[in-house]
Each structure stands twice: as C-alpha cells, then as structure tokens.
Design an enzyme around this catalytic site. Structure first.
Site, mmCIF file in Angstrom:
data_model
loop_
_atom_site.group_PDB
_atom_site.id
_atom_site.type_symbol
_atom_site.label_atom_id
_atom_site.label_comp_id
_atom_site.label_asym_id
_atom_site.label_seq_id
_atom_site.Cartn_x
_atom_site.Cartn_y
_atom_site.Cartn_z
ATOM 1 N N TYR A 65 0.855 -1.202 0.000
ATOM 2 C CA TYR A 65 0.000 0.000 0.000
ATOM 3 C C TYR A 65 0.888 1.249 0.000
ATOM 4 O O TYR A 65 0.627 2.208 -0.705
ATOM 5 C CB TYR A 65 -0.902 -0.005 1.237
ATOM 6 C CG TYR A 65 -1.898 1.133 1.245
ATOM 7 C CD1 TYR A 65 -3.194 0.945 0.763
ATOM 8 C CD2 TYR A 65 -1.548 2.392 1.724
ATOM 9 C CE1 TYR A 65 -4.105 1.985 0.747
ATOM 10 C CE2 TYR A 65 -2.450 3.441 1.715
ATOM 11 C CZ TYR A 65 -3.729 3.235 1.228
ATOM 12 O OH TYR A 65 -4.625 4.266 1.217
ATOM 13 N N PHE A 117 -9.468 19.959 -23.690
ATOM 14 C CA PHE A 117 -9.929 18.583 -23.841
ATOM 15 C C PHE A 117 -11.173 18.455 -22.956
ATOM 16 O O PHE A 117 -11.310 19.182 -21.970
ATOM 17 C CB PHE A 117 -8.830 17.585 -23.440
ATOM 18 C CG PHE A 117 -9.291 16.170 -23.618
ATOM 19 C CD1 PHE A 117 -9.532 15.672 -24.881
ATOM 20 C CD2 PHE A 117 -9.534 15.354 -22.530
ATOM 21 C CE1 PHE A 117 -10.012 14.382 -25.064
ATOM 22 C CE2 PHE A 117 -10.011 14.062 -22.699
ATOM 23 C CZ PHE A 117 -10.257 13.580 -23.970
ATOM 24 N N THR A 118 -12.074 17.537 -23.307
ATOM 25 C CA THR A 118 -13.377 17.464 -22.602
ATOM 26 C C THR A 118 -13.205 17.392 -21.081
ATOM 27 O O THR A 118 -13.831 18.154 -20.341
ATOM 28 C CB THR A 118 -14.180 16.232 -23.074
ATOM 29 O OG1 THR A 118 -13.345 15.075 -22.970
ATOM 30 C CG2 THR A 118 -14.660 16.379 -24.508
ATOM 31 N N ASP A 208 0.137 19.074 -20.734
ATOM 32 C CA ASP A 208 -0.583 17.798 -20.840
ATOM 33 C C ASP A 208 0.182 16.943 -21.847
ATOM 34 O O ASP A 208 0.110 17.160 -23.058
ATOM 35 C CB ASP A 208 -2.026 18.052 -21.302
ATOM 36 C CG ASP A 208 -2.816 16.757 -21.482
ATOM 37 O OD1 ASP A 208 -2.209 15.681 -21.567
ATOM 38 O OD2 ASP A 208 -4.059 16.833 -21.553
ATOM 39 N N LYS A 251 -1.980 6.440 -23.203
ATOM 40 C CA LYS A 251 -1.747 6.708 -24.627
ATOM 41 C C LYS A 251 -0.283 6.440 -24.975
ATOM 42 O O LYS A 251 0.083 5.299 -25.201
ATOM 43 C CB LYS A 251 -2.187 8.130 -24.927
ATOM 44 C CG LYS A 251 -3.698 8.252 -24.777
ATOM 45 C CD LYS A 251 -4.163 9.658 -24.588
ATOM 46 C CE LYS A 251 -5.666 9.731 -24.596
ATOM 47 N NZ LYS A 251 -6.226 9.837 -25.943
ATOM 48 N N ARG A 374 -16.577 13.664 -32.428
ATOM 49 C CA ARG A 374 -15.894 14.783 -31.771
ATOM 50 C C ARG A 374 -16.446 16.051 -32.404
ATOM 51 O O ARG A 374 -15.846 16.663 -33.272
ATOM 52 C CB ARG A 374 -14.377 14.693 -31.940
ATOM 53 C CG ARG A 374 -13.735 13.535 -31.215
ATOM 54 C CD ARG A 374 -13.447 13.721 -29.738
ATOM 55 N NE ARG A 374 -14.541 13.566 -28.808
ATOM 56 C CZ ARG A 374 -14.366 13.262 -27.517
ATOM 57 N NH1 ARG A 374 -13.183 13.030 -27.012
ATOM 58 N NH2 ARG A 374 -15.409 13.188 -26.721
ATOM 59 N N PHE A 440 -21.766 13.050 -24.277
ATOM 60 C CA PHE A 440 -21.390 12.126 -25.358
ATOM 61 C C PHE A 440 -21.158 10.711 -24.847
ATOM 62 O O PHE A 440 -21.251 9.754 -25.599
ATOM 63 C CB PHE A 440 -20.144 12.631 -26.098
ATOM 64 C CG PHE A 440 -18.910 12.750 -25.239
ATOM 65 C CD1 PHE A 440 -18.652 13.906 -24.531
ATOM 66 C CD2 PHE A 440 -18.011 11.698 -25.135
ATOM 67 C CE1 PHE A 440 -17.515 14.017 -23.735
ATOM 68 C CE2 PHE A 440 -16.875 11.793 -24.353
ATOM 69 C CZ PHE A 440 -16.626 12.960 -23.634
HETATM 70 C C1 PLP Z 1 -5.002 15.275 -24.278
HETATM 71 C C2 PLP Z 1 -5.721 14.493 -23.229
HETATM 72 N N1 PLP Z 1 -5.699 14.896 -21.965
HETATM 73 C C3 PLP Z 1 -6.330 14.217 -20.995
HETATM 74 C C4 PLP Z 1 -7.042 13.074 -21.276
HETATM 75 C C5 PLP Z 1 -7.760 12.353 -20.181
HETATM 76 O O1 PLP Z 1 -7.080 11.181 -19.900
HETATM 77 P P1 PLP Z 1 -7.801 9.861 -19.363
HETATM 78 O O2 PLP Z 1 -8.709 9.379 -20.450
HETATM 79 O O3 PLP Z 1 -6.704 8.927 -19.044
HETATM 80 O O4 PLP Z 1 -8.574 10.258 -18.150
HETATM 81 C C6 PLP Z 1 -7.088 12.616 -22.579
HETATM 82 C C7 PLP Z 1 -7.851 11.402 -22.906
HETATM 83 O O5 PLP Z 1 -8.195 11.087 -24.003
HETATM 84 C C8 PLP Z 1 -6.412 13.342 -23.588
HETATM 85 O O6 PLP Z 1 -6.434 12.958 -24.872
#
Ligand code: PLP
Length: 467
Positions: A65, A117-118, A208, A251, A374, A440
């Site tokens: 842990y 990003f969303t 990011d 990714k 998208r 979405f």
């Molecule tokens: C550029 C970017 N930032 C953040 C994220 C969020 O990451 P996660 O899906 O691992 O939560 C993504 C996910 O697609 C992303 O493409």
C-alpha cells in the site's frame, strides 16, 4: 518495428446485425458492445498493444500500500525520461486534471490553453474557473498545410493576460497534440515563447503530455532545428519549459494510469494532500501496481524512434490515402487518429442535428469500424440549455499504437470510399436521452427519418448479406 505475439479474435457482424446493434446503442458508438465491433477505433486510450517487456514487468509488481518498489521504478523512469524529481501516480489523466483544478483553480479564475480537452474543461468548470482557448488563426481549418496547428497564439496570449491580469490566471496549459482538433502538435519554438511569457508574468505552465512522444516525433519531422535530434533529446528539451507535467498514461505510455510530475516542490506540496483524498496513497495513486510497472516501462519505450512514430506513420498513410480518394479528412495528419470532416462529408446535415454523430453511426453501419464523435454532441449545453455548436464536426478513427495492420486500414478506406459515394443517404440525429454533463458518453440519440435502414439496404445491395 514489432511483431505480433498475442492475438485477440474479433467478430464482423453483418449489416443487419450492425443496424440492430447501433439501434440498441442509441446511435452512440460508446454504447456498443465490443462483440459487435470489428475494428475498434474509438480511442487510443488504454487500448494500445503492450510490449513483452511491459507484461514481464507486471509480474514483478510490489503490491505494498505504501512504499511500493513499483513506484520507485516509475519515479526512476520519470526522472530519466522527463527529468522531473517529484512524481505522483494517479488513476488516469482526468484524475490529474481534477487534482490540478482542486489545487490551483479558484472561482472566477481563467485557465489559458492552446485547446481544451473534454475532461480538462469539465474539471476547470466544476472548480468555478473558465477555459480560454488561444489557438492560432488556422487551427480550426480542416484542410491545411500548417505543420503546427496546435501552437498557442502569442498575440492572443498577451491580450488575455492584459485583460484578466496574471493573478486571475490559474495556469497556462499546453496540450501536446490537441485531441479535439485533429491531434495537431505545437512546435518547440512556440513552447519556448509561451514559456517566456509565463515566466515574465509568474504563471505556471502546465503541460498535458498524454501524447508527448507523438508531439516530439512531429517536432523532429517538421521543425528544422530538431531534424537531427533524437526523441529523448526533444522530450527533455520540451520539459525545460514546463512547471507541472501531467499525462494520461493510457496513450503514449501504453498502460492504464496517469501521473503528475514537477521539479517545483511548492507546486508538488500544493497538490499532494489531495492525492489520498481522491486517488490513493502517494506510491500508487489509485493505480494497480501492475500498471505502475507497465507505465514505467512504457515511458521508456515511448522514446524509441520506432514506437514514437508507429501510430503517427499509420495515421499519415490513412489520411493521405483518404485524401487521394477524395474523402474529406483533417490535414495535415496528426497524432492519435485519422479524423473525418463531417461538415464537408455531410453538408446536408445541419450542425444542430449532429453531423459527426450521424457519420460515426454510418461508418459503423457500413464497416463495423467504431469511431468516436468529436463535434457538437461532445460539447455540453450552456447554462441556458442551448446547444453549443462545436468548432469542428469530426469523426475520430483512432489508431492505438502497434495494434492494427495496414490491411485493417485498407479495409477501412475501402468502406469509407463506399460510404462517401453514398453520403446523400445519411441523415440527421436528435437526442432521445441526454445527460447533463459529458453527454457524449451516455447520451442516446435517434435518427430523424429512416436513413439508417436505407443505408443498410444500399450496402446489402452492393455487398450481399454476408458482410
Ligand atoms: C489530451 C488528453 N488529456 C487528458 C485526457 C484524459 O485522460 P484519461 O482518459 O486517461 O482520463 C485525454 C484522454 O483522451 C487526452 O487525450
């Protein structure tokens, strides 16, 4: 530069079965079951082929842990590859975004970025902040030869700082290959210039790096100053300009997790108390220790030239072949996916009737390939309940790293060609069930009229019942 050692069987349902499946899924490709999907191009997140070395590392995970040896192997990898001393694992990228918003964003603040990003936007909104996107003049043009459409516009940056004042700006965020506008990279020169402004005004620069290896590869390929530099050198050079780094490890790093890293102890200490509240203890952060091990290896592997280029080169081939066939796509090719331009593909579908969602459903109906909308469906309504029309209407066909072969891509091109020739058959969608946030994911839609049946009938007339 890899060979296939483990395979997974896939199924190609015929067109009638696909029609049933997409109806059951409310015309939302997120709600399809994978047994109904032939080639899964929904996302490159957590779907990449892992290497034998990653799998082997998972076998020696230390399930403590606190103080897990797996964490220290991750920390070593971050120090070597990214040059940061202080590391926090988190369960995935959005968890990092949540912690950053919790620690840095106050109500009334703004966060400046090249593009949102969303999930990054959702966490900033929930913390009471506002996202301001400072992309350049042609970032939203789908047909372009600009190699760095992900650059942040310095003129707009100066204006935003003058308007809000540095004290109201929580941080500046650079997304390495802008996911929502076609995986477009920024240049190292742009990062340097943005950093210089950030330093001048004492604004933290947050990076990011979910697709850091691809952005580094594009810098090498497209920015003359770095033509002779290696991927590890470019990554370390980028990190010189970063105060806080975070990434989805799902990714570029081909594992299921995420991390935050910095050399600034004060920033680290500001975030750390929230880690056990939302994620887990500092040495696992909500990740399985097996995935911590896999991410440590994945971070090192993503710096290999053949890994950093693997998905990007496939995407370039995919995009260029579709351009040859006259199918409208985002150019130049970016990271993560080939993006169909639904506005040019379906001029007959008004933006308020979700052309990208309709096209994603039509792609599935004709091929069994699952892409992702998208566009406007990926944008939530404003406070008054109005649809916010997206800057772009795209269907993303993601190519997870080391997963597909060229024949998978040729199959998809063949079906997309047919679909483009029959594009007048595709119609509109409307919401049947609509969640209030990130709609979405779980929203259900329905076709306006019987276009899905007509499309399937035309497909069966050409391809027969077997496909
Ligand atoms: C550029 C970017 N930032 C953040 C994220 C969020 O990451 P996660 O899906 O691992 O939560 C993504 C996910 O697609 C992303 O493409």
């Amino acid at each position: 530069m890899h060979k296939i050692k483990i395979v997974q069987e896939v199924n190609l349902p015929n067109a009638s079965e696909r029609l049933r499946a997409i109806r059951d899924a409310g015309f939302n490709t997120f709600l399809l079951r994978t047994r109904d999907v032939f080639l899964d191009m929904l996302t490159d997140s957590g779907t990449n082929a892992m290497s034998d070395r990653q799998q082997a590392a998972m076998m020696v995970a230390d399930d403590a842990y606190a103080g897990s040896e797996s964490f220290y192997r991750l920390e070593d990898a971050v120090r070597d590859v990214l040059g940061f001393q202080w590391v926090m694992p988190v369960h995935q990228g959005r968890a990092a975004e949540h912690l950053l918003a919790e620690a840095f964003v106050k109500p009334g603040d703004v966060v400046l970025m090249n593009y949102h990003f969303t999930t990054s936007k959702a966490h900033i909104d929930l913390a009471g902040g506002k996202v301001l996107e400072l992309f350049g003049p042609d970032a939203l043009e789908t047909e372009s030869s600009n190699p760095f459409k992900g650059n942040l516009d310095l003129g707009r940056l100066a204006k935003a700082i003058a308007e809000f004042g540095p004290e109201r700006i929580s941080y500046l965020r650079m997304e390495a290959t802008t996911n929502l506008i076609g995986g477009q990279p920024f240049s190292l020169q742009n990062l340097r210039e943005v950093h210089a402004v950030a330093v001048q005004h004492n604004i933290p620069l947050v990076f990011d790096g979910s697709l850091i290896s691809e952005n580094a590869y594009f810098i090498q390929q497209r920015e003359p100053e770095f033509a002779q530099a290696s991927i590890p050198e470019i990554i370390l050079e980028m990190m010189n300009y970063v105060d806080i780094f975070y990434m989805s490890g799902r990714k570029s790093a081909a594992a299921r997790g995420g991390l935050i890293a910095t050399n600034n102890k004060a920033h680290f200490n500001r975030i750390l108390p929230w880690l056990p509240v939302y994620e887990g203890f500092a040495t696992y952060g909500g990740m399985s220790t097996k995935e911590v091990e896999a991410m440590a290896v994945g971070l090192r592997e993503m710096t290999a030239q053949s890994v950093a280029s693997s998905s990007a080169d496939f995407i370039e081939y995919f995009v260029n072949r579709l351009v040859e066939e006259g199918v409208p796509v985002v150019t130049p090719a970016g990271g993560l996916a080939c993006h169909l331009d639904a506005r040019r593909f379906l001029p007959q579908v008004p933006q308020a009737q979700y052309p990208a969602a309709a096209l994603a459903a039509a792609v599935y109906l004709t091929s069994g390939v699952r892409g992702m909308e998208r566009g406007t469906v990926s944008t939530d309504r404003d406070a008054q309940g109005n649809d916010v029309l997206a800057d772009m209407e795209l269907v993303r066909l993601a190519l997870p790293r080391r997963l597909f072969t060229l024949s998978h891509i040729e199959y998809t091109i063949d079906r997309l060609k047919w679909l483009f020739e029959h594009r007048e058959l595709i119609g509109s969608l409307r919401f049947a069930e609509e969640p209030p946030v990130l709609r979405f994911f779980f929203g259900r839609l329905e076709p306006i009229g019987g276009w899905a049946e007509s499309l399937v009938a035309a497909f069966r007339a050409d391809f027969g019942n077997r496909f």
